[in-house]
Write a protein that holds these residues in place. Structure first.
Motif, PDB file in Angstrom:
ATOM      1  N   GLY A 164      30.321  72.485  -6.087  1.00 50.95           N
ATOM      2  CA  GLY A 164      30.277  70.741  -5.577  1.00 50.95           C
ATOM      3  C   GLY A 164      30.121  69.862  -5.431  1.00 50.95           C
ATOM      4  O   GLY A 164      28.604  70.400  -4.812  1.00 50.95           O
ATOM      5  N   GLU A 165      30.509  68.808  -6.054  1.00 54.05           N
ATOM      6  CA  GLU A 165      30.507  67.301  -4.941  1.00 54.05           C
ATOM      7  C   GLU A 165      30.690  67.567  -3.278  1.00 54.05           C
ATOM      8  O   GLU A 165      30.100  66.448  -2.470  1.00 54.05           O
ATOM      9  CB  GLU A 165      30.107  66.320  -6.465  1.00 54.05           C
ATOM     10  N   VAL A 166      31.688  67.729  -3.911  1.00 61.32           N
ATOM     11  CA  VAL A 166      32.225  67.855  -2.223  1.00 61.32           C
ATOM     12  C   VAL A 166      32.623  69.223  -1.638  1.00 61.32           C
ATOM     13  O   VAL A 166      33.028  69.826  -2.647  1.00 61.32           O
ATOM     14  CB  VAL A 166      33.775  67.185  -2.590  1.00 61.32           C
ATOM     15  N   ILE A 167      32.236  69.298  -0.407  1.00 53.40           N
ATOM     16  CA  ILE A 167      32.541  70.453   0.074  1.00 53.40           C
ATOM     17  C   ILE A 167      33.988  70.809   0.518  1.00 53.40           C
ATOM     18  O   ILE A 167      34.380  69.932   1.837  1.00 53.40           O
ATOM     19  CB  ILE A 167      31.284  71.240   1.691  1.00 53.40           C
ATOM     20  N   GLN A 168      34.691  71.821   0.811  1.00 56.02           N
ATOM     21  CA  GLN A 168      36.329  71.643   1.397  1.00 56.02           C
ATOM     22  C   GLN A 168      35.599  73.109   2.367  1.00 56.02           C
ATOM     23  O   GLN A 168      35.766  74.290   1.343  1.00 56.02           O
ATOM     24  CB  GLN A 168      36.964  71.842   0.211  1.00 56.02           C
ATOM     25  N   ARG A 169      36.278  72.796   3.453  1.00 56.23           N
ATOM     26  CA  ARG A 169      35.663  74.007   4.592  1.00 56.23           C
ATOM     27  C   ARG A 169      38.072  74.223   4.784  1.00 56.23           C
ATOM     28  O   ARG A 169      38.623  73.581   4.285  1.00 56.23           O
ATOM     29  CB  ARG A 169      35.381  73.689   5.046  1.00 56.23           C
ATOM     30  N   LEU A 170      38.164  75.347   4.326  1.00 55.41           N
ATOM     31  CA  LEU A 170      38.940  76.270   4.458  1.00 55.41           C
ATOM     32  C   LEU A 170      39.244  77.381   5.017  1.00 55.41           C
ATOM     33  O   LEU A 170      38.222  78.520   4.470  1.00 55.41           O
ATOM     34  CB  LEU A 170      40.321  76.500   3.173  1.00 55.41           C
TER      35      LEU A 170
ATOM     36  N   ALA B  66      37.142  67.771   4.360  1.00 53.24           N
ATOM     37  CA  ALA B  66      36.454  67.318   3.162  1.00 53.24           C
ATOM     38  C   ALA B  66      35.266  66.597   3.504  1.00 53.24           C
ATOM     39  O   ALA B  66      35.472  65.977   3.736  1.00 53.24           O
ATOM     40  CB  ALA B  66      37.053  67.811   1.841  1.00 53.24           C
ATOM     41  N   MET B  67      34.341  66.691   3.117  1.00 53.32           N
ATOM     42  CA  MET B  67      33.154  66.295   3.302  1.00 53.32           C
ATOM     43  C   MET B  67      32.389  65.813   1.458  1.00 53.32           C
ATOM     44  O   MET B  67      31.799  67.321   0.994  1.00 53.32           O
ATOM     45  CB  MET B  67      32.531  65.984   4.247  1.00 53.32           C
ATOM     46  N   PRO B  68      31.384  65.087   1.565  1.00 52.79           N
ATOM     47  CA  PRO B  68      30.218  64.804   0.403  1.00 52.79           C
ATOM     48  C   PRO B  68      29.509  66.328   1.028  1.00 52.79           C
ATOM     49  O   PRO B  68      28.590  66.432   1.203  1.00 52.79           O
ATOM     50  CB  PRO B  68      30.083  63.653   0.542  1.00 52.79           C
ATOM     51  N   ARG B  69      28.321  67.144  -0.532  1.00 52.57           N
ATOM     52  CA  ARG B  69      27.574  68.016   0.258  1.00 52.57           C
ATOM     53  C   ARG B  69      26.929  67.499   0.193  1.00 52.57           C
ATOM     54  O   ARG B  69      26.303  67.843   1.564  1.00 52.57           O
ATOM     55  CB  ARG B  69      27.288  68.447  -1.507  1.00 52.57           C
TER      56      ARG B  69
END
Length: 505
Positions: A77-83, A172-175
């Motif tokens: 993905g273009e954005v990484i969401q850590r959860l 979340a942030m851009p990869r």
């Protein structure tokens, strides 16, 4: 969106995945990567989960930071969401976190969380629930200090250090941003999220909290179980890596992994004597938490047969031999675009040594109003400047190559011009000799210039009186605010004349 979930065992992972399966965010635009951090037995994906979910085993290393990095490296993905694997997000969570990243590519979005005791729940119940209030008694939930800080600082707009609230469980942030700052530090088991957020701040990102990205954390945080140990465990690690935590750097005489200020001096075509004086002044200031970077053509220096005394690079080699083994001094060919992870950088003429109070006062002043760049206009028309790393990095993100960084910083953080008197205070005038002064001079209060004072026109003290008289005037210059340090020969000469005058009287 690539949702990266580090998990070791993951007793509540089935609830987290059920909540993600019910998200309002388009399913075809989201992938979920469950990173199995050495679970025994290995994790098996439950039946209720997002369509595009895959297991990513950790091949080397262990710990949350290492697992998050493993997932980010495998993400598409273009954005990484850590959860985290013990979070239950509301249905709108991913949509709320993702929508900001359509606007620009330097944002870090932060989700909200509250802590609850784990109730008896099934994945089916979580998947069907329209709101978190149907599953949890939110009135009894323990509020996160993050939300209180966000509310107190007007959504972080008034926060001096917004990275403090970017603590990991849902962010979340851009990869590209994730990889640009190097990912999380896998060498530590606690505090890695705070240190990572600090490096994001030094990269120039904007932290955006979204109150609609709600979630509950299943179980109380570690600080509630053993706050004293939790704080002590992370203290040394953060002290070395986050210079802005001045409360953790109270030990006198210590050296730290990341310095508070980088002092950059261009030594090209400069004599060793001038550089030696500048380095000594830089390391002897009231603010000791510094590193000195000497910029010069070091790489072209070649070994092999040469005339030692007739070497055209004689001064440069002398400097290299003098400073090469001091870990407080770096020799580089070209200064980096920013001093990250150090939060401040000083740049000034090498022949204007720092006063002992210069850096301390410059940092104090920019911290009062969070100025991006403080420019000291020196009497001879040149300038010295203190740059805030986060402001400089933001300008680099916003400016086309070759653009005027100060023009952008003036808009985002502010650029302030000041006179030099406060930062290079004038030396105390020589005291008049009293009739009863000792002929030996041991009791006199005579000083040629005061130790630590610096010269703007000629810091080495070698400028002639004629050069001083003909220096170009500056509107902001103090007539005699900046003085060259007196040489020992000058002091002895002055003392000799004083003795002679006393004897003749």
């Amino acid at each position: 969106m690539s949702v990266v979930i580090p998990a070791h065992g993951g007793p509540h992972l089935d609830l987290t995945l059920a909540a993600l399966a019910a998200q309002t965010y388009p399913a075809h635009l989201m992938e979920v990567l469950v990173v199995d951090d050495g679970s025994e037995p290995p994790i098996r994906l439950p039946e209720i989960r997002p369509h595009n979910t895959r297991l990513v085993p950790v091949e080397t290393g262990w710990g949350i930071a290492n697992a998050v990095n493993t997932g980010a490296n495998a993400a598409d993905g273009e954005v990484i969401q850590r959860l985290d694997a013990d979070m239950v997000p509301c249905r709108e969570h991913i949509e709320a976190m993702a929508r900001w990243h359509h606007l620009t590519d330097y944002l870090v979005t932060i989700g909200m969380k509250r802590f609850v005791e784990v109730p008896p729940l099934t994945p089916e119940e979580v998947f069907r629930a329209r709101d978190l209030g149907e599953l949890f008694d939110l009135d009894k939930a323990v509020a996160s200090s993050t939300e209180a800080t966000i509310a107190k600082t007007d959504g972080l707009r008034k926060s001096r250090n917004p990275y403090h609230v970017c603590t990991g469980p849902t962010v979340a942030m851009p990869r590209e941003v994730f990889h640009a700052v190097g990912g999380l530090d896998p060498t530590v088991l606690r505090g890695e999220d705070t240190e990572f957020a600090y490096r994001l701040a030094m990269h120039g990102v904007v932290f955006v909290p979204d109150m609609e990205a709600r979630a509950v954390h299943l179980g109380l945080p570690a600080q509630h179980r053993d706050r004293e140990r939790a704080v002590r465990a992370v203290g040394p690690y953060l002290a070395h890596r986050i210079p802005l935590r001045r409360d953790l750097r109270k030990d006198q005489g210590r050296r730290w992994l990341v310095p508070y200020v980088e002092i950059v001096l261009d030594v090209t075509d400069t004599s060793e004597a001038v550089v030696r004086q500048a380095v000594s002044a830089a390391l002897d200031g009231k603010l000791q938490d510094v590193v000195v970077t000497l910029v010069g053509p070091w790489s072209p220096l070649r070994e092999g047969r040469r005339s030692v005394l007739g070497d055209p690079c004689f001064e440069l080699r002398l400097m290299r031999d003098l400073f090469a083994h001091d870990d407080r001094i770096r020799l580089i060919d070209e200064a980096a675009p920013t001093p990250a992870p150090a939060p401040f950088r000083y740049r000034g003429p090498v022949d204007v040594p720092l006063h002992r109070a210069t850096l301390e006062r410059m940092v104090e002043d920019v911290q009062k109003d969070l100025t991006g760049v403080l420019v000291v206009d020196l009497p001879d028309g040149r300038a010295a400047r203190l740059e805030r790393t986060s402001a400089l990095a933001r300008a680099l993100l916003l400016t086309e190559p070759g653009g005027d960084l100060d023009e952008v910083i003036a808009t985002t953080h502010g650029v302030r011009h000041v006179a030099p008197e406060r930062y290079w205070p004038p030396a105390a005038p020589p005291a008049a000799a009293s009739p009863g002064a000792s002929a030996s001079g041991s009791g006199t209060a005579v000083s040629a210039s005061g130790s630590g004072a610096s010269a703007a026109a000629s810091a080495s003290g070698s400028a002639s009186a004629e050069e001083t008289r003909t220096a170009k005037p500056s509107a902001k210059a103090a007539p005699a605010a900046v003085h060259a340090p007196a040489s020992p020969e000058g002091e002895r000469s002055l003392l000799g004349r004083l003795k002679s005058a006393l004897r003749s009287g």
